[in-house]
Design an enzyme around this catalytic site. Structure first.
Site, PDB file in Angstrom:
ATOM      1  N   ASN A 384      32.265  43.746  38.956  1.00 54.66           N
ATOM      2  CA  ASN A 384      33.748  43.396  38.786  1.00 54.66           C
ATOM      3  C   ASN A 384      34.074  42.119  39.549  1.00 54.66           C
ATOM      4  O   ASN A 384      34.016  40.878  38.801  1.00 54.66           O
ATOM      5  CB  ASN A 384      34.701  44.480  39.803  1.00 54.66           C
ATOM      6  CG  ASN A 384      36.187  44.203  39.374  1.00 54.66           C
ATOM      7  OD1 ASN A 384      36.707  43.166  39.065  1.00 54.66           O
ATOM      8  ND2 ASN A 384      36.989  45.526  39.588  1.00 54.66           N
ATOM      9  N   ASP A 385      33.889  41.907  40.835  1.00 57.68           N
ATOM     10  CA  ASP A 385      34.252  40.400  41.661  1.00 57.68           C
ATOM     11  C   ASP A 385      33.068  39.347  40.995  1.00 57.68           C
ATOM     12  O   ASP A 385      33.575  38.513  40.886  1.00 57.68           O
ATOM     13  CB  ASP A 385      33.967  40.525  43.057  1.00 57.68           C
ATOM     14  CG  ASP A 385      34.899  41.371  43.816  1.00 57.68           C
ATOM     15  OD1 ASP A 385      36.031  41.646  43.013  1.00 57.68           O
ATOM     16  OD2 ASP A 385      34.831  41.768  44.833  1.00 57.68           O
ATOM     17  N   VAL A 386      31.851  39.937  40.409  1.00 56.66           N
ATOM     18  CA  VAL A 386      30.973  38.901  40.294  1.00 56.66           C
ATOM     19  C   VAL A 386      31.210  38.214  38.790  1.00 56.66           C
ATOM     20  O   VAL A 386      30.525  37.247  38.535  1.00 56.66           O
ATOM     21  CB  VAL A 386      29.505  39.159  40.481  1.00 56.66           C
ATOM     22  CG1 VAL A 386      29.291  39.671  41.996  1.00 56.66           C
ATOM     23  CG2 VAL A 386      29.185  40.287  39.683  1.00 56.66           C
TER      24      VAL A 386
END
Ligand code: NAP
Length: 458
Positions: A384-386
């Site tokens: 998600n964040d990456v």
């Protein structure tokens, strides 16, 4: 004669540690590096066992038996997903050993310690104590025994700074007046307390950075122990450990584009930091498994982007199977690996290596990013964040500037996740709302396993 044997074994151990570290800096040579370091540790232990000051082997053998039993049990039964907390526990043991050695040495020689000896000993006890409790709390957070979110209160950083300053003042006083036993134990007590307070406001996903830092403290505590005991291998190994841990924490911060002070004092991942994001209108587009299977089966190039969800789902074998099936059909398959995907450095490399994914198929961020525009399908597996394009496009985002895997530049993106859950940062991800993206909901392992069957019949 004995002294030469000891010094030569210590020298060999130190050389092996250095080569071991060098080997571990690359996935291809990591296993060999690990074996070299293990052999180095064996040399250090053998050297220490022939020391002339040893009067009885009874306690040493008891320690060896208990340590070996615990070590083998942990090696055999702790699953790969629990590696971060296992490492935290090992740090706690190592640091506690250093603190106890310091306390016992102080107890034996308190009145007769010189300035240099007291400096090394105080340093060892202070760092060893705070690392022990800090690592134990890190373990508890990662294992889910206590809440993983940052625990904050007003004036927390100021209070922590005052506590640290008080500990250091006592330490400095003891250097000049080493005989004051109550003050010595007050210093140790404050350091134990500071370890807990230091880790409390840090979220569980930032624990790897904290652990690398605590590892660095534990290493420096061991180096100080080496000075107290006049033991060369402890000084060398402790210094190596201290600085490699420090460099690792800096590298991780750089990969997240965050400062070490932000990690330690920013309470990242708390409700307050997560609220600052982009508001997204529109909805996510859900896609069907059969459609994606067909798309994958007829693609030229597919890039898998694994993240934390792959680790929690233990989907590494399933993704390898899907890659095998696709490659048999002539599809080029690559894996894009973000340096802080998952919850510990090298998390994805370790998992994929366990599933025998060839190292040559893994591509680092800088290598794979230019390839996305020519990628037919990027499959985001529990990441998600990456892959959050806000880090690149939205300067006011809390993760602005963090290097990302630019999957949104591919021709098509499929995101495999269970639902609308956020990533570690707690931020919304605009990637999920882009027209190019399709969401395939479900547990990653389950979805990948069903995709393997569907591709076989496509
Ligand atoms: P992430 O941003 O934490 O997102 C993981 C996603 O996986 C979640 O959105 C979740 O969504 C999904 N998920 C969870 N369980 C799943 C399952 N069983 N099956 C399918 N999906 C699942 O992960 P990431 O993209 O890997 O990013 C890592 C984060 O950790 C970054 O913010 C990084 O800065 C931080 N961090 C990493 C390190 C390190 O050393 N690796 C160190 C410090 C901080 P659902 O709930 O909807 O399924």
């Amino acid at each position: 004669m004995k002294i030469y044997f000891i010094e030569i074994s210590y020298l060999l151990a130190s050389i092996l540690f250095i080569f071991g570290l060098k080997g571990m800096s690359h996935p291809e040579t990591a296993k060999r590096g690990m074996h070299l370091a293990e052999f180095g540790m064996l040399m250090a232990i053998i050297g220490t066992l022939v020391h002339q000051e040893i009067v009885s082997y009874t306690w040493i053998l008891a320690g060896l038996a208990i340590g070996s039993f615990v070590g083998v049990a942990m090696g055999l039964w702790v699953p790969m997903t629990a590696m971060p907390q296992r490492t935290a526990l090992s740090h706690a043991f190592g640091a506690f050993a250093a603190a106890l050695v310091g306390i016992s040495e102080y107890y034996r020689h308190a009145g007769h310690l010189g300035t240099i000896e007291m400096s090394a000993l105080g340093f060892e006890v202070m760092l060893g104590s705070l690392t022990t409790t800090g690592s134990l709390l890190a373990f508890a957070k990662l294992q889910g025994l206590v809440r993983g979110q940052p625990m904050t209160y007003r004036g927390q950083n100021v209070f922590n700074m005052i506590l640290l300053a008080a500990t250091i003042v006592i330490f400095v006083y003891l250097i000049f007046v080493p005989g004051s036993m109550p003050l010595f134990f007050t210093m140790a007590g404050l350091a134990f307390l500071f370890g807990i307070l230091l880790v409390m406001p840090i979220g569980s996903a930032d624990m790897p950075v904290v652990m690398a830092l605590l590892n660095s403290y534990a290493g420096l505590a061991s180096a100080a122990t080496g000075f107290v005991l006049s033991n060369n291998v402890l000084i060398i190994a402790g210094t190596l450990d201290g600085f490699s841990g420090f460099i690792l924490s800096i590298l991780m911060c750089r990969a997240m584009n965050r400062s070490i002070t932000n990690v330690l004092f920013g309470a990242f991942g708390s409700a307050a930091t997560a609220q600052v994001g982009t508001d997204h209108q529109g909805s996510m587009r859900e896609v069907g498994l059969e459609d994606i299977a067909t798309q994958l089966a007829y693609a030229h190039k597919v890039v898998f982007v694994p993240g934390y969800g792959l680790a929690t789902a233990q989907a590494q074998h399933a993704v390898r199977e899907l890659a095998d099936v696709l490659e048999k059909r002539g599809v080029t398959v690559k894996y894009g690996i973000h340096p802080v995907a998952g919850r510990m450095p090298g998390h994805m490399n370790v998992l994929l290596a366990e599933a025998n994914v060839p190292y040559s198929s893994l591509y680092e961020l800088e290598q794979i990013n230019p390839e996305f525009p020519t990628t037919d399908v990027s499959v985001v597996i529990g990441a998600n964040d990456v892959v959050n394009p806000d880090a690149r496009d939205n300067p006011s985002s809390p993760i602005a500037g963090m290097p990302i895997l630019e999957v949104d530049r591919s021709k098509s993106v499929v995101v495999l996740k269970r639902g609308q859950g956020k990533g570690f940062s707690g931020l919304e991800n605009p990637l999920f709302f882009k027209p190019v993206t399709g969401m395939l909901y479900g547990d990653a392992k389950d979805t990948l396993t069903r995709l393997v069957q569907a591709v076989q019949h496509a």
